[in-house]
Scaffold this motif. Structure first.
Motif, PDB file in Angstrom:
ATOM      1  N   ILE A 127     -42.042   5.845  -4.813  1.00  0.00           N
ATOM      2  CA  ILE A 127     -43.165   6.159  -5.549  1.00  0.00           C
ATOM      3  C   ILE A 127     -44.520   5.987  -4.770  1.00  0.00           C
ATOM      4  O   ILE A 127     -45.656   6.376  -4.964  1.00  0.00           O
ATOM      5  CB  ILE A 127     -43.075   5.359  -6.984  1.00  0.00           C
ATOM      6  CG1 ILE A 127     -42.047   5.807  -7.739  1.00  0.00           C
ATOM      7  CG2 ILE A 127     -44.539   5.388  -7.552  1.00  0.00           C
ATOM      8  CD1 ILE A 127     -41.627   4.999  -8.929  1.00  0.00           C
ATOM      9  N   CYS A 129     -45.887   5.759  -1.741  1.00  0.00           N
ATOM     10  CA  CYS A 129     -46.548   6.684  -0.698  1.00  0.00           C
ATOM     11  C   CYS A 129     -47.390   7.805  -1.454  1.00  0.00           C
ATOM     12  O   CYS A 129     -48.001   8.553  -0.780  1.00  0.00           O
ATOM     13  CB  CYS A 129     -45.687   6.893   0.409  1.00  0.00           C
ATOM     14  SG  CYS A 129     -44.533   8.281  -0.077  1.00  0.00           S
ATOM     15  N   THR A 130     -46.670   8.083  -2.811  1.00  0.00           N
ATOM     16  CA  THR A 130     -47.553   9.197  -3.380  1.00  0.00           C
ATOM     17  C   THR A 130     -48.664   8.858  -4.249  1.00  0.00           C
ATOM     18  O   THR A 130     -49.321   9.748  -4.935  1.00  0.00           O
ATOM     19  CB  THR A 130     -46.501  10.112  -4.255  1.00  0.00           C
ATOM     20  OG1 THR A 130     -45.949   9.097  -5.285  1.00  0.00           O
ATOM     21  CG2 THR A 130     -45.268  10.312  -3.581  1.00  0.00           C
ATOM     22  N   LEU A 136     -49.852  14.360  -3.202  1.00  0.00           N
ATOM     23  CA  LEU A 136     -48.628  13.980  -3.019  1.00  0.00           C
ATOM     24  C   LEU A 136     -47.868  13.459  -4.225  1.00  0.00           C
ATOM     25  O   LEU A 136     -46.602  13.616  -4.360  1.00  0.00           O
ATOM     26  CB  LEU A 136     -48.656  12.604  -2.333  1.00  0.00           C
ATOM     27  CG  LEU A 136     -49.318  12.711  -0.882  1.00  0.00           C
ATOM     28  CD1 LEU A 136     -49.287  11.460  -0.010  1.00  0.00           C
ATOM     29  CD2 LEU A 136     -48.507  13.682   0.112  1.00  0.00           C
ATOM     30  N   MET A 139     -45.674  16.425  -5.050  1.00  0.00           N
ATOM     31  CA  MET A 139     -44.399  16.450  -4.565  1.00  0.00           C
ATOM     32  C   MET A 139     -43.501  15.414  -5.405  1.00  0.00           C
ATOM     33  O   MET A 139     -42.287  15.701  -5.506  1.00  0.00           O
ATOM     34  CB  MET A 139     -44.537  15.891  -3.054  1.00  0.00           C
ATOM     35  CG  MET A 139     -43.082  15.981  -2.697  1.00  0.00           C
ATOM     36  SD  MET A 139     -42.985  15.420  -0.778  1.00  0.00           S
ATOM     37  CE  MET A 139     -41.278  14.769  -0.908  1.00  0.00           C
ATOM     38  N   LEU A 140     -43.888  14.592  -5.694  1.00  0.00           N
ATOM     39  CA  LEU A 140     -42.974  13.509  -6.625  1.00  0.00           C
ATOM     40  C   LEU A 140     -42.721  14.160  -7.834  1.00  0.00           C
ATOM     41  O   LEU A 140     -41.564  14.186  -8.299  1.00  0.00           O
ATOM     42  CB  LEU A 140     -43.747  12.165  -6.826  1.00  0.00           C
ATOM     43  CG  LEU A 140     -42.964  11.048  -7.499  1.00  0.00           C
ATOM     44  CD1 LEU A 140     -41.920  10.589  -6.581  1.00  0.00           C
ATOM     45  CD2 LEU A 140     -43.903   9.989  -7.655  1.00  0.00           C
ATOM     46  N   TYR A 142     -42.303  17.377  -8.315  1.00  0.00           N
ATOM     47  CA  TYR A 142     -41.203  18.549  -7.744  1.00  0.00           C
ATOM     48  C   TYR A 142     -39.926  17.643  -7.679  1.00  0.00           C
ATOM     49  O   TYR A 142     -39.086  18.589  -7.759  1.00  0.00           O
ATOM     50  CB  TYR A 142     -41.795  19.176  -6.528  1.00  0.00           C
ATOM     51  CG  TYR A 142     -41.255  20.599  -6.575  1.00  0.00           C
ATOM     52  CD1 TYR A 142     -41.648  21.624  -7.341  1.00  0.00           C
ATOM     53  CD2 TYR A 142     -40.408  20.662  -5.525  1.00  0.00           C
ATOM     54  CE1 TYR A 142     -40.778  22.722  -7.200  1.00  0.00           C
ATOM     55  CE2 TYR A 142     -39.636  22.054  -5.276  1.00  0.00           C
ATOM     56  CZ  TYR A 142     -39.890  23.158  -6.363  1.00  0.00           C
ATOM     57  OH  TYR A 142     -39.279  24.343  -6.107  1.00  0.00           O
ATOM     58  N   GLN A 143     -39.953  16.627  -7.081  1.00  0.00           N
ATOM     59  CA  GLN A 143     -38.690  16.080  -6.650  1.00  0.00           C
ATOM     60  C   GLN A 143     -38.004  15.688  -8.357  1.00  0.00           C
ATOM     61  O   GLN A 143     -36.905  15.962  -8.319  1.00  0.00           O
ATOM     62  CB  GLN A 143     -38.918  14.680  -6.036  1.00  0.00           C
ATOM     63  CG  GLN A 143     -39.067  14.832  -4.644  1.00  0.00           C
ATOM     64  CD  GLN A 143     -39.293  13.499  -3.691  1.00  0.00           C
ATOM     65  OE1 GLN A 143     -40.203  12.600  -4.358  1.00  0.00           O
ATOM     66  NE2 GLN A 143     -38.661  13.286  -2.722  1.00  0.00           N
ATOM     67  N   ASN A 146     -36.615  19.079  -9.768  1.00  0.00           N
ATOM     68  CA  ASN A 146     -35.402  19.366  -9.286  1.00  0.00           C
ATOM     69  C   ASN A 146     -34.380  18.564  -9.581  1.00  0.00           C
ATOM     70  O   ASN A 146     -33.380  18.995 -10.151  1.00  0.00           O
ATOM     71  CB  ASN A 146     -35.534  19.318  -7.820  1.00  0.00           C
ATOM     72  CG  ASN A 146     -36.137  20.476  -6.973  1.00  0.00           C
ATOM     73  OD1 ASN A 146     -35.594  21.718  -7.241  1.00  0.00           O
ATOM     74  ND2 ASN A 146     -36.920  20.352  -5.915  1.00  0.00           N
ATOM     75  N   PHE A 222     -42.783  11.516 -11.566  1.00  0.00           N
ATOM     76  CA  PHE A 222     -41.505  12.010 -11.376  1.00  0.00           C
ATOM     77  C   PHE A 222     -40.671  12.410 -12.556  1.00  0.00           C
ATOM     78  O   PHE A 222     -39.943  13.287 -12.763  1.00  0.00           O
ATOM     79  CB  PHE A 222     -40.753  10.969 -10.500  1.00  0.00           C
ATOM     80  CG  PHE A 222     -39.196  11.168 -10.152  1.00  0.00           C
ATOM     81  CD1 PHE A 222     -38.785  11.596  -9.020  1.00  0.00           C
ATOM     82  CD2 PHE A 222     -38.168  10.833 -11.046  1.00  0.00           C
ATOM     83  CE1 PHE A 222     -37.775  12.028  -8.620  1.00  0.00           C
ATOM     84  CE2 PHE A 222     -36.901  11.202 -10.954  1.00  0.00           C
ATOM     85  CZ  PHE A 222     -36.614  11.757  -9.759  1.00  0.00           C
TER      86      PHE A 222
END
Lengths: 268, 296
Positions: A127, A129-130, A136, A139-140, A142-143, A146, A222
């Protein structure tokens, strides 16, 4: 009504203030074999700290941590080895002082998949680094998105959930089993596509609260992505949006999400 | 640095204790998967779970399993929990049972268990969809008093799938790995009082193995030049990518970043980590060359 207890994943790693030994055994698949093993441990005054027994076909595999008299260890081993129902007995090396790891085991599984365990430092790292840049965080998200899609696939295709309600129930169970959060459905309207979920002990916001303190706005990225991915997959491609209205990182007792099809949600 | 595997026999003396075998692990004959049992799915079978709160005394499990054995039920899975940090007077025993055709006796078994003076409580969890049994009693998961989550394959795939679509995002995954690596080593220092490189490697090997990440084999280490070669067997990241198809170049981003972060935290210097062999390319392991970043 269940009272939730903390699960110590002690089958993997254990720290102890006293002498601890790990034993690995293979026996026939007979409850009497387990009785013999535990009776032997008892006979020599050792205490079973943690134990896992897994059976497959005709065999049982036992991993146990025992503590007690240092001198009993060899006697226990020779006694167990003399038992015809027990095919294999091994003591596992103590790898570092007061820290015992089940080194003989690889590839953890939780039916039917391989799994890895991620403890707090790892979760914080994923967590952290975002946190500094909004791009960023995307991206978390999007993770998580998914992951939500994959969990829906698991419920639908692997476990064969026959209805939306059973998929939602399985999703709740998956979150509990994996230790992600404890989900409570406050509103569950599959006709009007409106859902309100409370996530108790949500790992993401618990992690942020612990590492960064109380925040001024909801923090879940997330988990929000995971909910949106899951609901999209459950409802065969309809885009959902999850809005976090309460957050553990704000000091609330749980994270609460309104989940509705995109375009139906009023942000204020 | 040459892109070839180092001959372990030329490795300096200080690493001898890690290199007593060539290519094989001492404990190789013991390697096998460990079923964690948080969930069990056996289509066509009638399953039931019991969560028993019992006194933490020798012989309790023997009593419990005797009653179940007498009823003729097959025990698929047992896990016993006590508090690992202290002597506790309570144990939790979770059993997954296959009731077969003979499920009428289960109520009698539960009643009999409840009458034992060593048992404080018996909870039952029934299967979902008939054949999916999940431990809905224990939450959250903990390791040594620290919260943990179980990342099963669908979750792991979700974490790394994004980078397969957008090449530029691989860098972010690497950064996540670096941050994870740094924090993990900090936790080693706090939890295990880790002070030296050799302690770091021992703990890392044990933790990555016991938590299901990979098996680490150190094939080269030069503590003066700060150069290291690590082989990672069953590296989860690359095994997942390999399941999507064989690649023509190394794929590890998260684990590579994690190693960089770890070595940085151990030596307080920046490190380069280059993956020279990769499971995704059909190799039996991922191999990483780790060296101090040269400053000019």
């Amino acid at each position: 009504m269940f009272i939730y207890r903390e699960e110590n994943v002690k089958d993997l790693t254990i720290r102890s203030q006293g002498k601890v030994t790990a034993l690995y055994l293979e026996t026939d698949n007979d409850p009497n074999s387990i009785i013999k093993i535990t009776s032997t441990i008892k006979k020599f005054g050792m205490d079973i700290r943690n134990m896992i027994v897994y059976t497959e076909n005709d065999k049982s595999y036992v991993l146990m941590y025992i503590s007690g008299s240092f001198h009993s260890e060899d006697k226990i081993l020779s006694n167990l080895k003399g038992n015809t129902n027990i095919y294999e007995v091994k003591a596992i090396e103590l790898k570092s002082e007061n820290t015992l790891h089940a080194l003989q085991k690889l590839s953890l599984f939780t039916d039917p998949y391989r799994a890895v365990v991620m403890a707090s430092p790892i979760l914080e790292g994923i967590i952290e680094c975002t946190q500094n840049q909004p791009s960023l965080k995307a991206m978390l998200w999007y993770q998580g998105y998914n992951v939500g899609i994959k969990l829906a696939f698991l419920c639908k295709e692997i476990y064969g959930a026959p209805s939306i309600y059973s998929m939602l129930e399985l999703f709740k169970n998956m979150n509990l089993i994996y230790g992600l959060s404890k989900i409570e459905y406050v509103k569950n309207d599959v006709i009007d596509y409106e859902f309100i979920l409370r996530l108790h002990n949500n790992w993401e916001c618990n992690t942020i609260l612990r590492s960064k303190g109380v925040q001024k706005e909801p923090q879940s990225v997330f988990t929000r992505g995971m909910l949106e991915g899951f609901f999209k997959e459950v409802f065969n491609g309809i885009d959902f949006i999850a809005v976090e209205t309460k957050c553990i990182a704000l000091g609330d007792p749980y994270c609460e999400f309104i989940v509705k099809p995109r375009g139906y949600v009023q942000y204020n | 640095m040459k892109n070839t595997r180092t001959n372990t026999k030329t490795v300096p003396k200080h690493s001898e204790r890690y290199l007593t075998y060539e290519g094989k692990f001492e404990e190789n004959d013991l390697l096998m998967p460990l079923e964690l049992g948080r969930v069990m799915y056996i289509p066509g079978r009638k399953l039931m779970g019991l969560c028993i709160i019992a006194k933490n005394k020798p012989g309790v499990l023997a009593k419990i399993t005797s009653i179940i054995a007498d009823a003729g039920y097959n025990i698929l899975y047992v896990v016993i929990n006590t508090t690992p940090h202290k002597v506790s007077d309570t144990s939790t025993v979770v059993l997954y049972l296959d009731l077969g055709e003979n499920f009428n006796k289960i109520d009698t078994v539960i009643e009999e268990l409840r009458t034992l003076n060593v048992i404080k409580d018996v909870k039952v969890f029934k299967s979902e969809l008939g054949c999916l049994l999940a431990d809905k009693y224990h939450f959250p998961l903990m390791i040594n008093g620290v919260r943990a989550v179980l990342m099963a394959l669908p979750v792991l795939e979700g974490l790394i799938a994004i980078t397969q679509k957008h090449e530029a995002l691989k860098a972010i995954l690497w950064h996540q790995g670096v941050e994870v690596g740094r924090r993990v080593v900090k936790s080693f220092k706090e939890l295990y009082d880790m002070r030296t490189y050799h302690e770091f490697i021992r703990i890392l090997q044990a933790k990555t193995m016991s938590l299901g990440w990979c098996r680490i084999h150190v094939t080269y280490e030069d503590l003066q030049e700060h150069k290291f070669v690590l082989q990672l067997y069953n590296n989860w990241e690359c095994e997942i990518i390999k399941s999507w198809g064989i690649r023509d170049k190394p794929q590890s981003m998260f684990i590579r970043g994690m190693l960089a972060g770890m070595f940085q935290e151990v030596f307080n210097e920046r490190f380069n980590v280059i993956e020279t062999k990769c499971i995704t390319m059909g190799e039996p392991y991922c191999e990483f060359y780790i060296s101090r970043t040269k400053t000019t």
